[in-house]
Design a protein around this motif. Sequence first.
Motif, PDB file in Angstrom:
ATOM      1  N   UNK A  89      -4.432  16.617   2.230  1.00 47.57           N
ATOM      2  CA  UNK A  89      -5.643  16.127   1.567  1.00 47.57           C
ATOM      3  C   UNK A  89      -5.289  15.169   0.436  1.00 47.57           C
ATOM      4  N   UNK A  90      -4.226  15.464  -0.291  1.00 48.93           N
ATOM      5  CA  UNK A  90      -3.837  14.605  -1.410  1.00 48.93           C
ATOM      6  C   UNK A  90      -3.349  13.252  -0.905  1.00 48.93           C
ATOM      7  N   UNK A  91      -2.635  13.241   0.207  1.00 44.34           N
ATOM      8  CA  UNK A  91      -2.235  11.950   0.774  1.00 44.34           C
ATOM      9  C   UNK A  91      -3.440  11.196   1.335  1.00 44.34           C
ATOM     10  N   UNK A  92      -4.454  11.912   1.836  1.00 48.81           N
ATOM     11  CA  UNK A  92      -5.681  11.232   2.249  1.00 48.81           C
ATOM     12  C   UNK A  92      -6.384  10.626   1.041  1.00 48.81           C
ATOM     13  N   UNK A  93      -6.323  11.313  -0.091  1.00 52.13           N
ATOM     14  CA  UNK A  93      -6.888  10.757  -1.326  1.00 52.13           C
ATOM     15  C   UNK A  93      -6.146   9.473  -1.695  1.00 52.13           C
ATOM     16  N   UNK A  94      -4.830   9.474  -1.531  1.00 48.71           N
ATOM     17  CA  UNK A  94      -4.041   8.264  -1.807  1.00 48.71           C
ATOM     18  C   UNK A  94      -4.472   7.125  -0.883  1.00 48.71           C
ATOM     19  N   UNK A  95      -4.697   7.437   0.381  1.00 47.16           N
ATOM     20  CA  UNK A  95      -5.144   6.408   1.325  1.00 47.16           C
ATOM     21  C   UNK A  95      -6.506   5.852   0.910  1.00 47.16           C
ATOM     22  N   UNK A  96      -7.415   6.735   0.517  1.00 49.93           N
ATOM     23  CA  UNK A  96      -8.720   6.261   0.033  1.00 49.93           C
ATOM     24  C   UNK A  96      -8.533   5.318  -1.159  1.00 49.93           C
ATOM     25  N   UNK A  97      -7.691   5.724  -2.099  1.00 50.54           N
ATOM     26  CA  UNK A  97      -7.425   4.907  -3.281  1.00 50.54           C
ATOM     27  C   UNK A  97      -6.900   3.532  -2.873  1.00 50.54           C
ATOM     28  N   UNK A  98      -5.955   3.506  -1.940  1.00 48.42           N
ATOM     29  CA  UNK A  98      -5.344   2.242  -1.535  1.00 48.42           C
ATOM     30  C   UNK A  98      -6.311   1.369  -0.731  1.00 48.42           C
ATOM     31  N   UNK A  99      -7.183   1.984   0.060  1.00 51.02           N
ATOM     32  CA  UNK A  99      -8.186   1.200   0.787  1.00 51.02           C
ATOM     33  C   UNK A  99      -9.216   0.615  -0.182  1.00 51.02           C
ATOM     34  N   UNK A 100      -9.612   1.388  -1.176  1.00 51.57           N
ATOM     35  CA  UNK A 100     -10.530   0.864  -2.200  1.00 51.57           C
ATOM     36  C   UNK A 100      -9.868  -0.295  -2.936  1.00 51.57           C
ATOM     37  N   UNK A 101      -8.584  -0.146  -3.261  1.00 50.32           N
ATOM     38  CA  UNK A 101      -7.851  -1.222  -3.931  1.00 50.32           C
ATOM     39  C   UNK A 101      -7.871  -2.488  -3.083  1.00 50.32           C
ATOM     40  N   UNK A 102      -7.653  -2.341  -1.791  1.00 52.86           N
ATOM     41  CA  UNK A 102      -7.661  -3.501  -0.891  1.00 52.86           C
ATOM     42  C   UNK A 102      -9.004  -4.214  -0.959  1.00 52.86           C
ATOM     43  N   UNK A 103     -10.079  -3.457  -0.889  1.00 43.83           N
ATOM     44  CA  UNK A 103     -11.413  -4.064  -0.974  1.00 43.83           C
ATOM     45  C   UNK A 103     -11.608  -4.783  -2.307  1.00 43.83           C
ATOM     46  N   UNK A 104     -11.036  -4.248  -3.370  1.00 44.40           N
ATOM     47  CA  UNK A 104     -11.209  -4.811  -4.709  1.00 44.40           C
ATOM     48  C   UNK A 104     -10.208  -5.936  -5.013  1.00 44.40           C
ATOM     49  N   UNK A 105      -9.373  -6.286  -4.022  1.00 39.96           N
ATOM     50  CA  UNK A 105      -8.408  -7.368  -4.210  1.00 39.96           C
ATOM     51  C   UNK A 105      -7.154  -6.953  -4.949  1.00 39.96           C
ATOM     52  N   UNK A 106      -6.909  -5.653  -5.028  1.00 41.36           N
ATOM     53  CA  UNK A 106      -5.761  -5.113  -5.754  1.00 41.36           C
ATOM     54  C   UNK A 106      -4.716  -4.657  -4.744  1.00 41.36           C
ATOM     55  N   UNK A 107      -3.458  -4.897  -5.049  1.00 44.23           N
ATOM     56  CA  UNK A 107      -2.368  -4.461  -4.190  1.00 44.23           C
ATOM     57  C   UNK A 107      -1.820  -3.120  -4.639  1.00 44.23           C
ATOM     58  N   UNK A 108      -1.276  -2.376  -3.696  1.00 41.71           N
ATOM     59  CA  UNK A 108      -0.667  -1.081  -4.000  1.00 41.71           C
ATOM     60  C   UNK A 108       0.638  -0.930  -3.232  1.00 41.71           C
ATOM     61  N   UNK A 109       1.480  -0.069  -3.738  1.00 46.63           N
ATOM     62  CA  UNK A 109       2.734   0.264  -3.062  1.00 46.63           C
ATOM     63  C   UNK A 109       3.013   1.733  -3.349  1.00 46.63           C
ATOM     64  N   UNK A 110       2.942   2.589  -2.332  1.00 44.13           N
ATOM     65  CA  UNK A 110       3.194   4.019  -2.499  1.00 44.13           C
ATOM     66  C   UNK A 110       4.687   4.266  -2.342  1.00 44.13           C
ATOM     67  N   UNK A 111       5.287   4.878  -3.346  1.00 37.13           N
ATOM     68  CA  UNK A 111       6.727   5.150  -3.328  1.00 37.13           C
ATOM     69  C   UNK A 111       6.986   6.646  -3.519  1.00 37.13           C
ATOM     70  N   UNK A 112       8.059   7.085  -2.867  1.00 32.17           N
ATOM     71  CA  UNK A 112       8.526   8.458  -3.052  1.00 32.17           C
ATOM     72  C   UNK A 112       9.976   8.366  -3.533  1.00 32.17           C
ATOM     73  N   UNK A 113      10.850   9.181  -3.041  1.00 28.24           N
ATOM     74  CA  UNK A 113      12.252   9.127  -3.439  1.00 28.24           C
ATOM     75  C   UNK A 113      12.596  10.248  -4.403  1.00 28.24           C
ATOM     76  N   UNK A 114      13.805  10.208  -4.911  1.00 29.49           N
ATOM     77  CA  UNK A 114      14.312  11.297  -5.744  1.00 29.49           C
ATOM     78  C   UNK A 114      13.521  11.477  -7.032  1.00 29.49           C
ATOM     79  N   UNK A 115      12.875  10.426  -7.505  1.00 26.42           N
ATOM     80  CA  UNK A 115      12.154  10.520  -8.781  1.00 26.42           C
ATOM     81  C   UNK A 115      11.026  11.545  -8.735  1.00 26.42           C
ATOM     82  N   UNK A 116      10.437  11.769  -7.556  1.00 21.06           N
ATOM     83  CA  UNK A 116       9.286  12.680  -7.499  1.00 21.06           C
ATOM     84  C   UNK A 116       9.684  14.136  -7.768  1.00 21.06           C
ATOM     85  N   UNK A 117      10.973  14.442  -7.635  1.00 20.44           N
ATOM     86  CA  UNK A 117      11.436  15.813  -7.904  1.00 20.44           C
ATOM     87  C   UNK A 117      12.183  15.913  -9.234  1.00 20.44           C
ATOM     88  N   UNK A 118      12.198  14.834  -9.991  1.00 19.20           N
ATOM     89  CA  UNK A 118      12.987  14.806 -11.213  1.00 19.20           C
ATOM     90  C   UNK A 118      12.344  15.653 -12.323  1.00 19.20           C
TER      91      UNK A 118
END
Length: 186
Positions: free
Chosen positions: A115-144
């Motif tokens: 559900x939280x990743x679906x929320x991220x997708x909603x956020x990124x689709x809204x950004x696209x409509x608003x002319x804003x770019x997004x980049x979703x990143x993961x990696x070791x930092x998320x567990x730091x």
Amino acid sequence: MTVLEAIKARRSVGKMRPDPVPRPVLEQMLEAAVWAPNHRLTEPWRFYVLDGEAKRRFAQIRCRLRAASLPDPNAPEAQRALDRLYQDTVATPALIVLTAQMAADQTQRQEDVAATFMAAQNLMLAATELGVGTYLRTGTIIADPELRELLGLEEDRTVLAVIYVGYPLEVPQRRRTPASDRTVWL
């Protein structure tokens, strides 16, 4: 822009202009996020928008982690790369850390992460409509642990991703495999 157009237009935008994204635009994106499908309406998501000192601390954490992966982090070329990483991170107009509450029940935990990743997708689709770019990143930092401390996360909450947000300098063009090649009809 229709939803179908936004889905096909959304891209991971790695190069962003330095112009700030106004708070009302970020708020529209976050409002779209919370309308994600969510079994049992647990609303497990929480978003942390980093700015100022929080963004600088995030950039320092990123650099520390990158330095640890380098053969010689003190080499001049490594120092230049780390400085560029720091500057690029701080120059990103907005950083949104995506977190989810982690239920004790494994099934609920899986549903909440989805559900939280679906929320991220909603956020990124809204950004696209608003002319804003997004980049979703993961990696070791998320567990730091230092990132957890920066956010003041409770024990039952985890970081799932960091969404970089800004107006695109360029929008990459990508193709996708047609759905018919990835679909099995039974």
